[in-house]
Design a protein around this motif. Structure first.
Motif, PDB file in Angstrom:
ATOM      1  N   PRO A 163      33.838 100.561  52.041  1.00 28.60           N
ATOM      2  CA  PRO A 163      33.911  99.092  52.037  1.00 28.60           C
ATOM      3  C   PRO A 163      33.761  98.496  50.637  1.00 28.60           C
ATOM      4  O   PRO A 163      34.467  97.543  50.281  1.00 28.60           O
ATOM      5  CB  PRO A 163      32.747  98.675  52.946  1.00 28.60           C
ATOM      6  CG  PRO A 163      32.538  99.840  53.843  1.00 28.60           C
ATOM      7  CD  PRO A 163      32.819 101.042  52.994  1.00 28.60           C
ATOM      8  N   ASN A 164      32.876  99.058  49.831  1.00 37.55           N
ATOM      9  CA  ASN A 164      32.693  98.557  48.468  1.00 37.55           C
ATOM     10  C   ASN A 164      33.948  98.759  47.630  1.00 37.55           C
ATOM     11  O   ASN A 164      34.320  97.904  46.816  1.00 37.55           O
ATOM     12  CB  ASN A 164      31.501  99.238  47.800  1.00 37.55           C
ATOM     13  CG  ASN A 164      30.171  98.775  48.371  1.00 37.55           C
ATOM     14  OD1 ASN A 164      30.109  97.791  49.102  1.00 37.55           O
ATOM     15  ND2 ASN A 164      29.102  99.491  48.044  1.00 37.55           N
ATOM     16  N   ALA A 165      34.600  99.906  47.803  1.00 37.89           N
ATOM     17  CA  ALA A 165      35.829 100.183  47.055  1.00 37.89           C
ATOM     18  C   ALA A 165      36.932  99.207  47.447  1.00 37.89           C
ATOM     19  O   ALA A 165      37.675  98.711  46.589  1.00 37.89           O
ATOM     20  CB  ALA A 165      36.283 101.624  47.300  1.00 37.89           C
ATOM     21  N   VAL A 166      37.059  98.916  48.743  1.00 40.62           N
ATOM     22  CA  VAL A 166      38.083  97.972  49.209  1.00 40.62           C
ATOM     23  C   VAL A 166      37.808  96.577  48.673  1.00 40.62           C
ATOM     24  O   VAL A 166      38.720  95.893  48.192  1.00 40.62           O
ATOM     25  CB  VAL A 166      38.150  97.968  50.757  1.00 40.62           C
ATOM     26  CG1 VAL A 166      39.025  96.809  51.248  1.00 40.62           C
ATOM     27  CG2 VAL A 166      38.695  99.292  51.272  1.00 40.62           C
ATOM     28  N   GLN A 167      36.554  96.143  48.740  1.00 43.05           N
ATOM     29  CA  GLN A 167      36.224  94.806  48.258  1.00 43.05           C
ATOM     30  C   GLN A 167      36.449  94.690  46.751  1.00 43.05           C
ATOM     31  O   GLN A 167      36.917  93.656  46.257  1.00 43.05           O
ATOM     32  CB  GLN A 167      34.767  94.470  48.603  1.00 43.05           C
ATOM     33  CG  GLN A 167      34.486  94.371  50.097  1.00 43.05           C
ATOM     34  CD  GLN A 167      35.207  93.218  50.775  1.00 43.05           C
ATOM     35  OE1 GLN A 167      35.768  92.344  50.121  1.00 43.05           O
ATOM     36  NE2 GLN A 167      35.209  93.219  52.097  1.00 43.05           N
ATOM     37  N   ALA A 168      36.146  95.748  46.008  1.00 36.76           N
ATOM     38  CA  ALA A 168      36.381  95.729  44.556  1.00 36.76           C
ATOM     39  C   ALA A 168      37.873  95.646  44.262  1.00 36.76           C
ATOM     40  O   ALA A 168      38.314  94.895  43.387  1.00 36.76           O
ATOM     41  CB  ALA A 168      35.781  96.972  43.911  1.00 36.76           C
ATOM     42  N   ALA A 169      38.674  96.423  44.996  1.00 32.85           N
ATOM     43  CA  ALA A 169      40.120  96.384  44.801  1.00 32.85           C
ATOM     44  C   ALA A 169      40.683  95.027  45.204  1.00 32.85           C
ATOM     45  O   ALA A 169      41.598  94.497  44.559  1.00 32.85           O
ATOM     46  CB  ALA A 169      40.787  97.498  45.610  1.00 32.85           C
ATOM     47  N   ALA A 170      40.137  94.435  46.261  1.00 35.42           N
ATOM     48  CA  ALA A 170      40.632  93.143  46.739  1.00 35.42           C
ATOM     49  C   ALA A 170      40.485  92.057  45.684  1.00 35.42           C
ATOM     50  O   ALA A 170      41.329  91.149  45.597  1.00 35.42           O
ATOM     51  CB  ALA A 170      39.897  92.739  48.018  1.00 35.42           C
ATOM     52  N   ARG A 171      39.442  92.142  44.874  1.00 31.52           N
ATOM     53  CA  ARG A 171      39.234  91.124  43.840  1.00 31.52           C
ATOM     54  C   ARG A 171      40.395  91.092  42.840  1.00 31.52           C
ATOM     55  O   ARG A 171      40.654  90.051  42.219  1.00 31.52           O
ATOM     56  CB  ARG A 171      37.909  91.364  43.128  1.00 31.52           C
ATOM     57  CG  ARG A 171      36.689  90.994  43.973  1.00 31.52           C
ATOM     58  CD  ARG A 171      35.421  90.926  43.148  1.00 31.52           C
ATOM     59  NE  ARG A 171      34.919  92.244  42.802  1.00 31.52           N
ATOM     60  CZ  ARG A 171      34.097  92.963  43.571  1.00 31.52           C
ATOM     61  NH1 ARG A 171      33.703  92.500  44.736  1.00 31.52           N
ATOM     62  NH2 ARG A 171      33.672  94.151  43.165  1.00 31.52           N
ATOM     63  N   GLN A 172      41.097  92.193  42.698  1.00 33.15           N
ATOM     64  CA  GLN A 172      42.243  92.228  41.788  1.00 33.15           C
ATOM     65  C   GLN A 172      43.431  91.434  42.340  1.00 33.15           C
ATOM     66  O   GLN A 172      44.346  91.098  41.595  1.00 33.15           O
ATOM     67  CB  GLN A 172      42.675  93.676  41.547  1.00 33.15           C
ATOM     68  CG  GLN A 172      41.595  94.549  40.929  1.00 33.15           C
ATOM     69  CD  GLN A 172      42.036  95.982  40.785  1.00 33.15           C
ATOM     70  OE1 GLN A 172      43.195  96.256  40.470  1.00 33.15           O
ATOM     71  NE2 GLN A 172      41.135  96.920  41.033  1.00 33.15           N
ATOM     72  N   TRP A 173      43.418  91.179  43.656  1.00 30.91           N
ATOM     73  CA  TRP A 173      44.537  90.479  44.296  1.00 30.91           C
ATOM     74  C   TRP A 173      44.156  89.069  44.745  1.00 30.91           C
ATOM     75  O   TRP A 173      44.911  88.413  45.462  1.00 30.91           O
ATOM     76  CB  TRP A 173      45.023  91.307  45.503  1.00 30.91           C
ATOM     77  CG  TRP A 173      45.404  92.682  45.069  1.00 30.91           C
ATOM     78  CD1 TRP A 173      44.633  93.809  45.097  1.00 30.91           C
ATOM     79  CD2 TRP A 173      46.637  93.065  44.458  1.00 30.91           C
ATOM     80  NE1 TRP A 173      45.319  94.866  44.575  1.00 30.91           N
ATOM     81  CE2 TRP A 173      46.545  94.444  44.171  1.00 30.91           C
ATOM     82  CE3 TRP A 173      47.811  92.377  44.156  1.00 30.91           C
ATOM     83  CZ2 TRP A 173      47.587  95.153  43.562  1.00 30.91           C
ATOM     84  CZ3 TRP A 173      48.866  93.075  43.548  1.00 30.91           C
ATOM     85  CH2 TRP A 173      48.744  94.445  43.273  1.00 30.91           C
ATOM     86  N   ALA A 174      42.984  88.622  44.317  1.00 26.24           N
ATOM     87  CA  ALA A 174      42.537  87.277  44.687  1.00 26.24           C
ATOM     88  C   ALA A 174      43.454  86.227  44.071  1.00 26.24           C
ATOM     89  O   ALA A 174      43.931  86.377  42.943  1.00 26.24           O
ATOM     90  CB  ALA A 174      41.099  87.069  44.233  1.00 26.24           C
ATOM     91  N   HIS A 175      43.714  85.180  44.834  1.00 26.91           N
ATOM     92  CA  HIS A 175      44.546  84.078  44.359  1.00 26.91           C
ATOM     93  C   HIS A 175      44.130  82.822  45.111  1.00 26.91           C
ATOM     94  O   HIS A 175      43.817  82.880  46.305  1.00 26.91           O
ATOM     95  CB  HIS A 175      46.025  84.375  44.611  1.00 26.91           C
ATOM     96  CG  HIS A 175      46.962  83.394  44.006  1.00 26.91           C
ATOM     97  ND1 HIS A 175      47.357  82.242  44.646  1.00 26.91           N
ATOM     98  CD2 HIS A 175      47.581  83.379  42.781  1.00 26.91           C
ATOM     99  CE1 HIS A 175      48.170  81.559  43.864  1.00 26.91           C
ATOM    100  NE2 HIS A 175      48.319  82.226  42.740  1.00 26.91           N
ATOM    101  N   PRO A 176      44.114  81.659  44.453  1.00 25.71           N
ATOM    102  CA  PRO A 176      43.667  80.429  45.121  1.00 25.71           C
ATOM    103  C   PRO A 176      44.442  80.102  46.377  1.00 25.71           C
ATOM    104  O   PRO A 176      43.897  79.455  47.298  1.00 25.71           O
ATOM    105  CB  PRO A 176      43.893  79.352  44.052  1.00 25.71           C
ATOM    106  CG  PRO A 176      43.865  80.093  42.755  1.00 25.71           C
ATOM    107  CD  PRO A 176      44.440  81.443  43.027  1.00 25.71           C
ATOM    108  N   ASP A 177      45.702  80.536  46.464  1.00 24.44           N
ATOM    109  CA  ASP A 177      46.533  80.196  47.620  1.00 24.44           C
ATOM    110  C   ASP A 177      46.571  81.306  48.667  1.00 24.44           C
ATOM    111  O   ASP A 177      47.358  81.242  49.615  1.00 24.44           O
ATOM    112  CB  ASP A 177      47.954  79.868  47.166  1.00 24.44           C
ATOM    113  CG  ASP A 177      48.004  78.604  46.330  1.00 24.44           C
ATOM    114  OD1 ASP A 177      47.493  77.572  46.801  1.00 24.44           O
ATOM    115  OD2 ASP A 177      48.535  78.661  45.206  1.00 24.44           O
ATOM    116  N   ALA A 178      45.732  82.352  48.497  1.00 22.70           N
ATOM    117  CA  ALA A 178      45.766  83.457  49.449  1.00 22.70           C
ATOM    118  C   ALA A 178      45.337  83.011  50.838  1.00 22.70           C
ATOM    119  O   ALA A 178      45.770  83.583  51.817  1.00 22.70           O
ATOM    120  CB  ALA A 178      44.880  84.601  48.955  1.00 22.70           C
TER     121      ALA A 178
END
Length: 209
Positions: free
Chosen positions: A194-209
């Motif tokens: 779960p920590n690895a997924v959440q860390a990777a997800a931060r790279q794809w964060a966008h205000p319009d997501a």
């Protein structure tokens, strides 16, 4: 174990993955565990993956469409190195957007999951036989699909299975993403995945997501 946290077994697994044409991080080597499903759950999941509606996002106002286009443009640039072909990138992102919303999932989290599971490789196969972008275990094709394991390499099929399965796990865990992600990886209750997924997800964060 060396200073970077890798064991000799990790190194051998990475070499085997590279030989097979699929780089998979050590954290993603596990897979979903086959568990008994109630008939009602099996029927619901089967219906969810069988719907062959084309993955075309629909918008009911201009602002939502513009927000989607901003998200699409930003993440297309981020994905360029992994998927150089423009049309392939757009089709992939459009399908991820569609399938995550269809399943009521966080699109950013799912992109993080895909990065950890397969590194955005369509034909990735793990050491335990999980397949495709979202590393679907073959037994799911038998349980809720048509039994054609090869179809798990089809982009929309793989993403639909992955999103439906993750939604199922979230429902089982009453919305607890940490536990649901662990169940998706076959490591329920452990923090590494779960920590690895959440860390990777931060790279794809966008205000319009």
């Amino acid at each position: 174990m060396n200073a970077g946290g890798w064991t000799r077994r990790d190194g051998l697994a990475a070499m085997a993955a590279l030989v097979g044409g699929a780089w998979l991080p050590p954290v993603a080597r596990a897979g979903q565990l086959e568990e008994p499903l109630a008939d009602s759950v099996r029927t619901a999941l089967s219906a969810a993956v069988a719907n062959d509606t084309p993955p075309v996002p629909e918008f009911f106002d201009t602002e939502r469409r513009l927000a989607y286009l901003r998200w699409l443009g930003a993440n297309s640039e981020r994905l360029r190195r992994r998927k150089p072909d423009f049309q392939t990138r757009i089709e992939f992102l459009q399908t991820v957007w569609y399938e995550t919303r269809r399943a009521g999932l966080d699109t950013t989290m799912v992109l993080g999951l895909i990065q950890v599971e397969s590194g955005f490789r369509k034909f990735a196969i793990s050491s335990v036989g999980a397949r495709g972008y979202m590393q679907i275990m073959p037994f799911w094709s038998r349980l809720i699909g048509d039994g054609d394991v090869g179809s798990l390499f089809h982009m929309q099929t793989n993403l639909r299975f992955g999103c439906v399965i993750l939604r199922h796990y979230l429902d089982r865990e009453r919305g607890n993403a940490f536990m649901a992600l662990g169940r998706y990886n076959g490591s329920r209750g452990k923090s590494e995945y779960p920590n690895a997924v959440q860390a990777a997800a931060r790279q794809w964060a966008h205000p319009d997501a």
